[in-house]
Design an enzyme around this catalytic site. Structure first.
Site, PDB file in Angstrom:
ATOM      1  N   SER A  69       0.754  -1.125  -0.195  1.00 40.40           N
ATOM      2  CA  SER A  69       0.133  -0.044  -0.200  1.00 40.40           C
ATOM      3  C   SER A  69       0.720   1.484   0.080  1.00 40.40           C
ATOM      4  O   SER A  69       1.226   1.479  -0.834  1.00 40.40           O
ATOM      5  CB  SER A  69      -1.209  -0.098   1.495  1.00 40.40           C
ATOM      6  OG  SER A  69      -1.220   0.859   0.552  1.00 40.40           O
ATOM      7  N   HIS A  74       3.627  13.946   7.167  1.00 41.44           N
ATOM      8  CA  HIS A  74       3.655  15.459   7.048  1.00 41.44           C
ATOM      9  C   HIS A  74       4.164  15.839   8.498  1.00 41.44           C
ATOM     10  O   HIS A  74       3.830  15.555   9.401  1.00 41.44           O
ATOM     11  CB  HIS A  74       2.319  15.725   6.603  1.00 41.44           C
ATOM     12  CG  HIS A  74       1.723  15.173   5.787  1.00 41.44           C
ATOM     13  ND1 HIS A  74       2.101  15.772   4.139  1.00 41.44           N
ATOM     14  CD2 HIS A  74       0.989  14.244   5.762  1.00 41.44           C
ATOM     15  CE1 HIS A  74       1.027  14.850   3.470  1.00 41.44           C
ATOM     16  NE2 HIS A  74       0.974  14.162   4.141  1.00 41.44           N
ATOM     17  N   CYS A  89      -1.553  -4.084   3.327  1.00 36.51           N
ATOM     18  CA  CYS A  89      -2.683  -5.366   3.394  1.00 36.51           C
ATOM     19  C   CYS A  89      -1.824  -6.808   3.524  1.00 36.51           C
ATOM     20  O   CYS A  89      -2.589  -7.347   3.941  1.00 36.51           O
ATOM     21  CB  CYS A  89      -2.804  -5.968   1.860  1.00 36.51           C
ATOM     22  SG  CYS A  89      -1.448  -6.415   0.779  1.00 36.51           S
TER      23      CYS A  89
END
Length: 140
Positions: A69, A74, A89
């Site tokens: 994935s 940030h 996953c």
């Protein structure tokens, strides 16, 4: 019940401001983390500096796509804060991931959340085979 995977979010607080403003450092963090978690990096990390109109110091946003994935970060240096997301996953050791992020960013505390995604999702493959699937796609 079948599920798709885990989504770990880390709100890292009281981080080292110098690390939160170092584009090369954030790139290396995103470059190393997939292998630490035994995940398959599909792309090199993409890292950009961004100065929000309300900020005095530019932060950094970064993303690395993994076969399982993604991982993103940030940073908000003025608040000594970073938000990190890891969605996979494939099951992974959330404590190893959390400890790595905390230590790397010099965070003294964090709020961690683990979300189980895709409840009832029926898998068409075994997620442990994702590395094989990616390698097969690359060779085509």
């Amino acid at each position: 019940m079948e599920t798709f995977g885990l989504h770990l979010t880390i709100d890292a607080q009281e981080c080292n401001k110098k690390k939160l403003t170092d584009t090369k450092f954030i790139y290396r963090l995103l470059d190393r983390l997939p292998s630490i978690l035994s995940m398959t990096k599909m792309t090199l990390p993409y890292v950009v500096e961004w100065k929000d109109k309300f900020a005095d110091t530019p932060g950094i946003s970064g993303f690395v796509m993994i076969a399982e994935s993604h991982i993103s970060i940030h940073t908000f240096p003025d608040q000594n804060y970073a938000f990190v997301d890891m969605f996979s996953c494939k099951n992974f050791d959330v404590e190893t991931a959390s400890e790595f992020i905390m230590e790397a960013l010099g965070a003294s505390k964090a709020e961690k959340n683990i979300i189980v995604r895709g409840k009832g999702f029926h898998r068409l493959y075994d997620p442990r085979e994702s590395r094989t699937v990616v390698n097969n796609l690359r060779s085509q």
